[in-house]
Design an enzyme around this catalytic site. Structure first.
Site, mmCIF file in Angstrom:
data_model
loop_
_atom_site.group_PDB
_atom_site.id
_atom_site.type_symbol
_atom_site.label_atom_id
_atom_site.label_comp_id
_atom_site.label_asym_id
_atom_site.label_seq_id
_atom_site.Cartn_x
_atom_site.Cartn_y
_atom_site.Cartn_z
ATOM 1 N N SER A 30 1.649 11.993 -2.664
ATOM 2 C CA SER A 30 0.289 12.479 -3.218
ATOM 3 C C SER A 30 0.439 13.588 -3.992
ATOM 4 C CB SER A 30 -0.509 12.660 -1.670
ATOM 5 O OG SER A 30 -0.638 11.723 -1.158
ATOM 6 N N GLY A 103 -2.930 2.958 -6.123
ATOM 7 C CA GLY A 103 -4.061 3.685 -6.164
ATOM 8 C C GLY A 103 -4.419 5.041 -6.942
ATOM 9 N N ARG A 131 -8.820 -4.131 -5.318
ATOM 10 C CA ARG A 131 -9.118 -2.628 -4.914
ATOM 11 C C ARG A 131 -10.245 -2.126 -5.448
ATOM 12 N NH1 ARG A 131 -3.981 0.878 -3.866
ATOM 13 N NH2 ARG A 131 -5.212 1.604 -2.284
ATOM 14 N N SER A 182 -12.811 5.377 -0.589
ATOM 15 C CA SER A 182 -11.655 5.905 -0.945
ATOM 16 C C SER A 182 -11.980 7.560 -1.260
ATOM 17 C CB SER A 182 -10.684 5.213 -1.961
ATOM 18 O OG SER A 182 -9.636 6.176 -2.183
ATOM 19 N N GLN A 184 -10.005 9.157 -3.074
ATOM 20 C CA GLN A 184 -9.271 9.231 -4.491
ATOM 21 C C GLN A 184 -10.406 9.489 -5.578
ATOM 22 O OE1 GLN A 184 -6.650 5.934 -4.572
ATOM 23 N NE2 GLN A 184 -5.065 6.829 -3.569
ATOM 24 N N GLU A 349 -3.726 7.266 6.562
ATOM 25 C CA GLU A 349 -2.514 6.554 5.708
ATOM 26 C C GLU A 349 -1.461 6.240 6.667
ATOM 27 O OE1 GLU A 349 -0.237 10.573 3.568
ATOM 28 O OE2 GLU A 349 -1.663 9.375 2.515
ATOM 29 N N HIS A 376 -7.325 -0.811 1.160
ATOM 30 C CA HIS A 376 -6.059 -0.211 0.642
ATOM 31 C C HIS A 376 -5.305 -1.410 0.011
ATOM 32 C CE1 HIS A 376 -5.471 3.876 2.470
ATOM 33 N NE2 HIS A 376 -7.047 3.744 2.219
ATOM 34 N N ARG A 424 3.489 0.337 3.720
ATOM 35 C CA ARG A 424 3.211 0.987 5.212
ATOM 36 C C ARG A 424 3.214 -0.308 6.014
ATOM 37 N NH1 ARG A 424 3.358 6.048 4.156
ATOM 38 N NH2 ARG A 424 2.044 6.870 2.923
ATOM 39 N N LYS A 449 7.636 1.555 -3.139
ATOM 40 C CA LYS A 449 6.156 2.182 -3.846
ATOM 41 C C LYS A 449 6.283 3.446 -3.695
ATOM 42 C CE LYS A 449 1.431 2.092 -3.001
ATOM 43 N NZ LYS A 449 0.992 1.825 -4.234
#
Length: 465
Positions: A30, A103, A131, A182, A184, A349, A376, A424, A449
């Site tokens: 991030s 993302g 997404r 999101s 983001q 997350e 996600h 994840r 990733k």
């Protein structure tokens, strides 16, 4: 970035004895990708030290190179990268940015096209087509950009044509988007708001806003680059016009969310795991992890001081602790308690990692505030329920999260677990494999990733004595 070949499916190792390991976690994804964007928006070279080198950060650097930004790796130190913006302050257009499944790339880079000299095409992995992208593109349209979709409206692939320079005038721009799916989308606009001659007034129109810590991280990082963002009320931000310049030398914190599988390994297998370079004060949502794991029965210290006391000391002397880090150590005895009803909205997350521990706990957990995980890399809520049930556990989706009921560990059984091309979900399965013999994981390589060599780090943790 060195890549390793592993069998597919990958046999997850079982913990045969208590752990006693120290694990050094790579840099925060991030923070790495926010710093890369902010460095590109400046006018001078910026050297980023401790930068994560993973698929997502490689995709980000490739995207910036496409736009005319130079990203040069230091000789023999791949985690040190110098970013040099285009000399004329304009990004290059008439090319294609490939987003993969990242993302932060697909939602942070489009805003840079406002300052490009031509249209930019965006594409990605086939799974990325699912997404959501609509809110960030809606925001850019409100700022004068034109979006042409090659597939479904509001999804990749698409082409962005920047506005005529006359449309980015000196007036403050007022835009409103629904960022419920999101955080983001908000961050992507906050990152470029300072470059608008009149600044930006941004409003979130939805009822729910996930992961405020990530938005606060963005605000903090923009401030570090000389910008100013205020939040007069929840869901409303004002970005003042400013020239953005990160310091010439920036150190990237370790990715605290990526520490979750390793720390929780000591809860699952018993023993202790230590993570060096843990910041006393951080904007990362992963900074909430120790408090959550204490609630589940872990004992945690920072530089030998009980974690809660260390945090009290840092909060009373913030200037002394802002850039200080230490060694975080988690000690577990193999017994894990469920969380009961728990609001995970601030740290969604890490929900898959928490779900792994919850699946091995002795009391129930109901994780709330994470409905946005359906959008996600995969639908993480559905994936977690499927994989917990696959090994004989009990889990159900909730409207805004996930419920997990305890079952005896002896009732859980071997299976080939799916990763869904989601890093994840892959680490979630590896955690289950510590306690359940015979777990195999499809596409463990997807962990690249955010972690360059997760299987190697996992094996090394188990081998330490």
């Amino acid at each position: 970035m060195t890549e390793h070949a592993y069998p597919d499916p990958w046999p997850a190792p079982v913990a045969s004895r208590p752990l006693n390991a120290t694990v050094t976690i790579p840099g925060s994804k991030s923070l790495s990708n926010r710093f890369l964007i902010l460095a590109a928006l400046g006018t001078k070279p910026v050297t980023l030290r401790g930068l994560l080198r993973s698929r997502d950060t490689e995709l980000m650097m490739d995207a910036l190179r496409t736009l005319g930004v130079h990203c040069e790796t230091a000789p023999n130190v791949e985690t040190t990268v110098t970013v040099t913006p285009p000399a004329d302050g304009h990004f290059h257009g008439s090319d294609t940015v490939y987003c993969g499944l990242a993302g932060t790339v697909m939602r942070f880079v489009p805003g840079l096209v406002l300052f490009a000299d031509g249209p930019v095409h965006f594409d990605g992995d086939e799974q990325a087509y699912q997404r959501p992208m609509g809110p960030i593109l809606d925001g850019l349209e409100q700022l004068g950009a034109t979006i042409a979709y090659e597939g479904e409206t509001g999804r990749l692939p698409f082409t962005i044509t920047p506005p005529q320079h006359t449309s980015i005038d000196g007036q403050r721009r007022y835009i409103a988007i629904d960022s419920s799916s999101s955080s983001q989308f908000i961050s992507g606009l906050l990152l470029i708001g300072s470059r608008l001659p009149g600044g930006l007034d941004l409003t979130h129109t939805g009822k729910h806003l996930p992961s405020m810590p990530h938005i606060r991280m963005t605000m903090h990082d923009v401030e570090a680059a000389g910008g100013h963002i205020s939040m007069p009320e929840p869901g409303h931000w004002i970005v003042e016009p400013a020239s953005l310049e990160l310091p010439a030398d920036v150190i990237v914190e370790p990715d605290l969310s990526n520490a979750a599988p390793f720390l929780e390994a000591a809860m699952i297998a018993s023993g202790s795991v230590s993570i060096p370079n843990w910041p006393y004060i951080t904007t990362q949502p992963g900074g909430l992890l120790p408090g959550i794991l204490q609630h589940m029965g872990a004992s945690i210290t920072l530089d030998g001081t009980p974690f809660d006391e260390a945090m009290r000391q840092a909060q009373t002397q913030p200037h002394a602790y802002t850039h200080r880090s230490g060694t975080l150590t988690l000690t577990g005895n193999g017994t894990i308690h469920g969380l009961g009803d728990y609001d995970m909205s601030a740290a969604g997350e890490i929900a898959p990692s928490i779900a792994a521990a919850a699946a091995l706990a002795d009391t129930p957990s109901a994780l709330h505030g994470i409905g946005h995980l359906r959008g996600h890399e995969t639908n993480r809520l559905a994936a977690l329920v499927t994989e917990i049930k696959r090994i004989g556990g009990k889990a159900e989706e909730l409207p805004d999260g996930l419920s997990i009921e305890p079952v005896p560990r002896a009732s859980l059984h071997a299976a080939v677990m799916e990763s869904y091309a989601d890093h994840r979900m892959a680490t979630f399965a590896a955690m289950i494999g510590l306690a359940v013999p015979g777990i195999e994981i499809r596409n463990i390589a997807t962990t690249r990733k955010t972690i360059p060599d997760f299987p190697g780090m996992w094996a090394d943790m188990l081998a330490q004595r």
